[in-house]
Design an enzyme around this catalytic site. Structure first.
Site, PDB file in Angstrom:
ATOM      1  N   TYR A  33      44.473  -5.109  28.804  1.00 50.86           N
ATOM      2  CA  TYR A  33      44.552  -3.708  28.398  1.00 50.86           C
ATOM      3  C   TYR A  33      45.982  -3.195  28.432  1.00 50.86           C
ATOM      4  CZ  TYR A  33      45.087  -1.945  33.260  1.00 50.86           C
ATOM      5  OH  TYR A  33      45.548  -1.660  34.527  1.00 50.86           O
ATOM      6  N   LYS A 150      48.171  -8.286  32.143  1.00 50.96           N
ATOM      7  CA  LYS A 150      47.514  -6.999  32.416  1.00 50.96           C
ATOM      8  C   LYS A 150      46.024  -7.100  32.102  1.00 50.96           C
ATOM      9  CE  LYS A 150      48.533  -2.058  31.866  1.00 50.96           C
ATOM     10  NZ  LYS A 150      48.471  -1.706  33.281  1.00 50.96           N
ATOM     11  N   GLU A 182      53.617  -4.380  44.735  1.00 47.71           N
ATOM     12  CA  GLU A 182      53.665  -3.173  43.903  1.00 47.71           C
ATOM     13  C   GLU A 182      52.587  -2.210  44.379  1.00 47.71           C
ATOM     14  OE1 GLU A 182      52.741  -4.282  39.789  1.00 47.71           O
ATOM     15  OE2 GLU A 182      51.446  -5.873  40.538  1.00 47.71           O
ATOM     16  N   LEU A 206      53.081  -6.849  37.859  1.00 50.98           N
ATOM     17  CA  LEU A 206      53.059  -6.499  36.441  1.00 50.98           C
ATOM     18  C   LEU A 206      54.484  -6.108  36.026  1.00 50.98           C
ATOM     19  CD1 LEU A 206      51.090  -6.073  34.021  1.00 50.98           C
ATOM     20  CD2 LEU A 206      51.395  -3.649  34.467  1.00 50.98           C
TER      21      LEU A 206
HETATM   22  N1  PDD Z   1      48.993   0.715  35.293  1.00 53.39           N
HETATM   23  N2  PDD Z   1      51.758  -2.394  38.219  1.00 53.39           N
HETATM   24  C1  PDD Z   1      50.413  -2.338  38.012  1.00 53.39           C
HETATM   25  C2  PDD Z   1      49.526  -3.176  38.849  1.00 53.39           C
HETATM   26  C3  PDD Z   1      49.885  -1.480  37.022  1.00 53.39           C
HETATM   27  O1  PDD Z   1      48.563  -1.431  36.818  1.00 53.39           O
HETATM   28  C4  PDD Z   1      50.781  -0.677  36.260  1.00 53.39           C
HETATM   29  C5  PDD Z   1      50.289   0.233  35.166  1.00 53.39           C
HETATM   30  C6  PDD Z   1      52.164  -0.779  36.517  1.00 53.39           C
HETATM   31  C7  PDD Z   1      53.178   0.005  35.733  1.00 53.39           C
HETATM   32  O2  PDD Z   1      53.286  -0.480  34.424  1.00 53.39           O
HETATM   33  P1  PDD Z   1      53.759   0.466  33.235  1.00 53.39           P
HETATM   34  O3  PDD Z   1      55.036   1.070  33.645  1.00 53.39           O
HETATM   35  O4  PDD Z   1      53.902  -0.453  32.094  1.00 53.39           O
HETATM   36  O5  PDD Z   1      52.670   1.508  33.047  1.00 53.39           O
HETATM   37  C8  PDD Z   1      52.609  -1.653  37.485  1.00 53.39           C
HETATM   38  C9  PDD Z   1      48.428   1.550  34.236  1.00 53.39           C
HETATM   39  C10 PDD Z   1      49.169   2.805  34.018  1.00 53.39           C
HETATM   40  C11 PDD Z   1      46.939   1.746  34.520  1.00 53.39           C
HETATM   41  O6  PDD Z   1      46.335   0.776  34.950  1.00 53.39           O
HETATM   42  O7  PDD Z   1      46.424   2.822  34.286  1.00 53.39           O
END
Ligand code: PDD
Length: 286
Positions: A33, A150, A182, A206
């Site tokens: 996703y 992801k 994270e 991620l």
């Molecule tokens: N989550 N680390 C994890 C485990 C994440 O699920 C996310 C993002 C990030 C940050 O990635 P980015 O900057 O590309 O959004 C880091 C999204 C927002 C979610 O699951 O809703």
């Protein structure tokens, strides 16, 4: 107006949308996703999200049901159909719905991938949490080892977030072998003596699209960046801490496991990075 979603080639009212009970996304979290933010009806960092989607798909040998150009159009159509001004778009590609449940993947020539997109409204620019900052709790990182992909396997991050909420925190920082990986849905940073410290990229975390932009803006603003491991103890003794994600931008962290960070209010570097990020990303939105 009822919400319009996109399901396998069609725009339909959310209440009429259907996916198969055999869909492997539903049965096995065999799905990837992306979440892309929308401000002023425009997409932030779209190219970065699409590149990461392609990477997630290729790492799992999953076919995309649409081209990347088509994806941009679908995102734009969905924004228009839902009059979305501020919030985001959730996109999920699954390995489709074979006739039977099987651990082995189906042949993509026989079972096409599935795709679902929907919008959500969320205030991104004026966020009350920005003034207050968030409290986080640490917890063991018990996710699988390919966190760079992801996937929709989000049960553990969801569990961790619930544990944090029970402790009166807004989020959890995941810890593996003594070091922070994270947040449950964001990348984690600390700031010490003006240096921004965040874990280096690997399969352990991620590769945040927001992280990439924040580090680039920090370097452009002559701030110092170190990509390395850090512990909860080091974080508790830092001057500032913050997290980044598409839907949170940069959010200050003011407490970790009950220890106040810095002076207990959002730090100047975190606030400045959020300002730069917001300004630059809105300028570049498409
Ligand atoms: N989550 N680390 C994890 C485990 C994440 O699920 C996310 C993002 C990030 C940050 O990635 P980015 O900057 O590309 O959004 C880091 C999204 C927002 C979610 O699951 O809703």
């Amino acid at each position: 107006m009822s919400q319009i979603v996109y399901v396998n080639g069609e725009f339909v009212p959310a209440a009429e949308a259907k996916v198969s009970v055999f869909d492997r996304g539903f049965l096995m979290a065999d799905a990837v996703y992306e979440v892309t933010s929308v401000v002023g009806g425009k997409l932030l960092a779209f190219d970065g999200h699409i590149e990461r989607l392609q990477r997630s798909l290729s790492e799992l040998e999953m076919a995309s049901p649409v081209t990347m150009d088509e994806l941009l159009q679908i995102h734009r159509d969905l924004i228009a159909k839902n009059n979305l001004e501020e919030g985001g778009i959730y996109l999920q590609v699954t390995r489709g719905a074979p006739d039977a449940r099987d651990f082995a993947w189906p042949d993509p020539a026989e079972v096409p991938s599935g795709i679902v997109l929907f919008t959500f409204e969320k205030p991104l620019i004026d966020s009350a949490i920005m003034d207050a900052g968030i409290k986080v709790m640490s917890i063991a990182d018990e996710r699988w080892g390919r966190r760079d992909i992801k996937t929709t396997q989000l049960l553990y991050p969801s569990f961790a977030k619930m544990q944090a909420k029970k402790q009166g925190c807004q989020d959890a920082w995941l810890v593996e072998d003594g070091y922070v990986t994270e947040g449950t849905a964001n990348n984690a940073y600390i700031v010490k003596d003006g240096v921004i410290i965040t874990r280096e990229l690997s399969t352990d975390i991620l590769h945040g699209i927001t992280r990439a932009a924040i580090l680039r803006f920090a370097i452009e603003a002559q701030m110092k960046v170190e990509e390395r491991l850090f512990t909860i103890e080091e974080a508790q003794n830092a001057d500032e801490a913050f997290v980044t994600s598409a839907t949170g931008f940069a959010q200050p962290v003011i407490e970790i496991d009950g220890a106040q960070i810095g002076t207990g209010v959002p730090g100047d570097i975190s606030k400045r990075l959020r300002e730069i990020y917001t300004e630059e990303m809105i300028k570049a939105a498409i």
